[in-house]
Design a protein around this motif. Structure first.
Motif, PDB file in Angstrom:
ATOM      1  N   LYS A  13       0.977  -1.348   0.009  1.00  0.00           N
ATOM      2  CA  LYS A  13       0.175   0.018   0.020  1.00  0.00           C
ATOM      3  C   LYS A  13       0.891   1.236   0.021  1.00  0.00           C
ATOM      4  CE  LYS A  13      -4.106  -1.904   2.239  1.00  0.00           C
ATOM      5  NZ  LYS A  13      -4.936  -1.820   3.335  1.00  0.00           N
ATOM      6  N   VAL A  14       1.721   1.296   0.775  1.00  0.00           N
ATOM      7  CA  VAL A  14       2.764   2.216   0.932  1.00  0.00           C
ATOM      8  C   VAL A  14       3.570   2.515  -0.317  1.00  0.00           C
ATOM      9  CG1 VAL A  14       4.742   3.370   2.169  1.00  0.00           C
ATOM     10  CG2 VAL A  14       3.217   2.259   3.329  1.00  0.00           C
ATOM     11  N   ASN A  15       4.112   1.634  -0.991  1.00  0.00           N
ATOM     12  CA  ASN A  15       4.818   1.611  -2.274  1.00  0.00           C
ATOM     13  C   ASN A  15       3.759   2.188  -3.435  1.00  0.00           C
ATOM     14  OD1 ASN A  15       7.156   1.298  -3.798  1.00  0.00           O
ATOM     15  ND2 ASN A  15       5.750  -0.028  -4.739  1.00  0.00           N
ATOM     16  N   ASP A  20       8.285   5.726  -5.892  1.00  0.00           N
ATOM     17  CA  ASP A  20       9.920   5.397  -5.611  1.00  0.00           C
ATOM     18  C   ASP A  20      10.576   6.593  -5.151  1.00  0.00           C
ATOM     19  OD1 ASP A  20       9.415   2.981  -6.708  1.00  0.00           O
ATOM     20  OD2 ASP A  20       9.955   3.490  -8.629  1.00  0.00           O
ATOM     21  N   TYR A  21      11.796   6.344  -4.714  1.00  0.00           N
ATOM     22  CA  TYR A  21      13.056   7.291  -4.622  1.00  0.00           C
ATOM     23  C   TYR A  21      12.698   8.411  -3.291  1.00  0.00           C
ATOM     24  CZ  TYR A  21      14.010   5.520  -9.228  1.00  0.00           C
ATOM     25  OH  TYR A  21      14.000   4.846 -10.167  1.00  0.00           O
ATOM     26  N   TYR A  22      11.835   8.177  -2.470  1.00  0.00           N
ATOM     27  CA  TYR A  22      11.913   8.793  -1.277  1.00  0.00           C
ATOM     28  C   TYR A  22      12.802   8.380  -0.262  1.00  0.00           C
ATOM     29  CZ  TYR A  22       7.409  11.080  -2.721  1.00  0.00           C
ATOM     30  OH  TYR A  22       6.450  11.804  -3.159  1.00  0.00           O
ATOM     31  N   LYS A  23      13.247   9.194   0.796  1.00  0.00           N
ATOM     32  CA  LYS A  23      14.104   8.778   1.788  1.00  0.00           C
ATOM     33  C   LYS A  23      13.270   7.918   2.764  1.00  0.00           C
ATOM     34  CE  LYS A  23      16.946  12.938   1.647  1.00  0.00           C
ATOM     35  NZ  LYS A  23      17.523  13.767   2.513  1.00  0.00           N
ATOM     36  N   GLU A  79      12.811  -3.492   9.313  1.00  0.00           N
ATOM     37  CA  GLU A  79      14.093  -2.746   8.845  1.00  0.00           C
ATOM     38  C   GLU A  79      13.898  -2.118   7.733  1.00  0.00           C
ATOM     39  OE1 GLU A  79      17.168  -0.384  10.179  1.00  0.00           O
ATOM     40  OE2 GLU A  79      15.852  -1.446  11.511  1.00  0.00           O
ATOM     41  N   LEU A  80      13.481  -0.791   7.110  1.00  0.00           N
ATOM     42  CA  LEU A  80      13.561  -0.289   6.033  1.00  0.00           C
ATOM     43  C   LEU A  80      14.958   0.303   5.480  1.00  0.00           C
ATOM     44  CD1 LEU A  80      10.324   1.822   7.164  1.00  0.00           C
ATOM     45  CD2 LEU A  80      10.652  -0.553   6.089  1.00  0.00           C
ATOM     46  N   LYS A  81      15.067   0.240   4.219  1.00  0.00           N
ATOM     47  CA  LYS A  81      15.943   0.966   3.480  1.00  0.00           C
ATOM     48  C   LYS A  81      15.417   1.786   2.275  1.00  0.00           C
ATOM     49  CE  LYS A  81      18.933  -1.064   6.311  1.00  0.00           C
ATOM     50  NZ  LYS A  81      19.484  -0.220   7.188  1.00  0.00           N
ATOM     51  N   SER A  82      16.133   2.435   1.879  1.00  0.00           N
ATOM     52  CA  SER A  82      15.670   3.191   0.407  1.00  0.00           C
ATOM     53  C   SER A  82      17.132   3.371  -0.409  1.00  0.00           C
ATOM     54  CB  SER A  82      15.001   4.274   0.779  1.00  0.00           C
ATOM     55  OG  SER A  82      14.706   5.199  -0.778  1.00  0.00           O
ATOM     56  N   GLN A  83      17.780   2.251  -0.897  1.00  0.00           N
ATOM     57  CA  GLN A  83      18.952   2.457  -1.321  1.00  0.00           C
ATOM     58  C   GLN A  83      19.055   2.091  -2.988  1.00  0.00           C
ATOM     59  OE1 GLN A  83      20.918   0.149   1.688  1.00  0.00           O
ATOM     60  NE2 GLN A  83      20.586  -1.737   0.407  1.00  0.00           N
ATOM     61  N   SER A  84      19.755   2.355  -3.717  1.00  0.00           N
ATOM     62  CA  SER A  84      19.949   1.943  -5.093  1.00  0.00           C
ATOM     63  C   SER A  84      20.496   0.320  -5.210  1.00  0.00           C
ATOM     64  CB  SER A  84      20.759   2.865  -5.857  1.00  0.00           C
ATOM     65  OG  SER A  84      22.046   3.198  -5.422  1.00  0.00           O
ATOM     66  N   SER A  85      21.295   0.132  -4.312  1.00  0.00           N
ATOM     67  CA  SER A  85      21.543  -1.141  -4.330  1.00  0.00           C
ATOM     68  C   SER A  85      20.787  -2.243  -3.870  1.00  0.00           C
ATOM     69  CB  SER A  85      23.244  -1.273  -3.542  1.00  0.00           C
ATOM     70  OG  SER A  85      22.895  -0.704  -2.447  1.00  0.00           O
ATOM     71  N   LYS A  86      21.016  -3.499  -4.004  1.00  0.00           N
ATOM     72  CA  LYS A  86      20.235  -4.659  -3.634  1.00  0.00           C
ATOM     73  C   LYS A  86      20.625  -4.689  -2.114  1.00  0.00           C
ATOM     74  CE  LYS A  86      18.123  -6.738  -7.215  1.00  0.00           C
ATOM     75  NZ  LYS A  86      16.731  -6.773  -7.328  1.00  0.00           N
ATOM     76  N   TYR A 113      13.355   0.693  -3.159  1.00  0.00           N
ATOM     77  CA  TYR A 113      13.862   1.213  -4.130  1.00  0.00           C
ATOM     78  C   TYR A 113      13.028   0.478  -5.511  1.00  0.00           C
ATOM     79  CZ  TYR A 113      17.396   3.908  -6.910  1.00  0.00           C
ATOM     80  OH  TYR A 113      18.025   4.572  -8.119  1.00  0.00           O
ATOM     81  N   GLU A 114      12.861   1.386  -6.303  1.00  0.00           N
ATOM     82  CA  GLU A 114      12.002   1.088  -7.417  1.00  0.00           C
ATOM     83  C   GLU A 114      11.181  -0.256  -7.148  1.00  0.00           C
ATOM     84  OE1 GLU A 114      14.925   0.196 -10.289  1.00  0.00           O
ATOM     85  OE2 GLU A 114      15.445   2.318 -10.639  1.00  0.00           O
ATOM     86  N   THR A 115      11.181  -1.570  -7.449  1.00  0.00           N
ATOM     87  CA  THR A 115      10.280  -2.547  -6.909  1.00  0.00           C
ATOM     88  C   THR A 115      10.962  -2.934  -5.743  1.00  0.00           C
ATOM     89  OG1 THR A 115       9.808  -3.244  -9.149  1.00  0.00           O
ATOM     90  CG2 THR A 115       9.654  -4.956  -7.523  1.00  0.00           C
ATOM     91  N   PRO A 116       9.979  -2.859  -4.625  1.00  0.00           N
ATOM     92  CA  PRO A 116      10.547  -3.197  -3.323  1.00  0.00           C
ATOM     93  C   PRO A 116      11.023  -4.390  -3.216  1.00  0.00           C
ATOM     94  CG  PRO A 116       8.406  -2.125  -3.064  1.00  0.00           C
ATOM     95  CD  PRO A 116       8.693  -2.098  -4.466  1.00  0.00           C
TER      96      PRO A 116
END
Length: 135
Positions: A13-15, A20-23, A79-86, A113-116
């Motif tokens: 839902k959030v995604n 994409d691309y928020y902190k 635990e959440l991340k929003s990073q360009s790497s896997k 990031y992009e597809t969660p």
């Protein structure tokens, strides 16, 4: 539905709403709102105490913790991340430390990031949850 499924549905839902691309902190607050709408007892930036030989030496913070309302114990750590790497082993190890220090059996690691990318973590295992197969 069980707790892990509820968390994953809230992540979707959030995604879907934010994209994409928020902190990381933006996703954290949005996910907290969705979990509260389902009447889960949650905390954000929860202190994870670190002990060395039985002596408190400091702390880290878990992004979101869901509590069992009957016992007050921790049911799940998110635990959440929003990073360009896997997501890598270091993020899994971090969550496993939180599980141990908060005496919890289940964690969810998410990279928005992009597809969660979503990984269910226990002290013994890690299992990737396919975002596309979720309903």
């Amino acid at each position: 539905m069980d707790l892990v499924q509820d968390v994953v549905m809230c992540i979707k839902k959030v995604n879907s709403e934010l994209g994409d691309y928020y902190k990381e902190n933006i996703y954290q607050v949005a996910l907290y709102i969705e979990l509260n709408k389902l009447n889960y007892s949650c905390g954000t930036e929860v202190v994870v105490p670190i002990h060395y030989k039985g002596i408190y030496v400091g702390f880290e913070r878990a992004d979101i913790v869901i509590y069992d309302t009957l016992t007050g114990t921790v049911s799940i750590i998110i635990e959440l991340k929003s990073q360009s790497s896997k997501l890598a082993n270091k993020e899994t190890v971090q969550l496993k430390k939180y599980l141990k220090n908060l005496n919890c059996e289940t964690g969810i690691l998410v990279n928005f990031y992009e597809t969660p990318e979503i990984i269910c973590v226990t002290p013994e295992s890690t299992e990737k949850i396919s975002y596309d197969t979720l309903h």
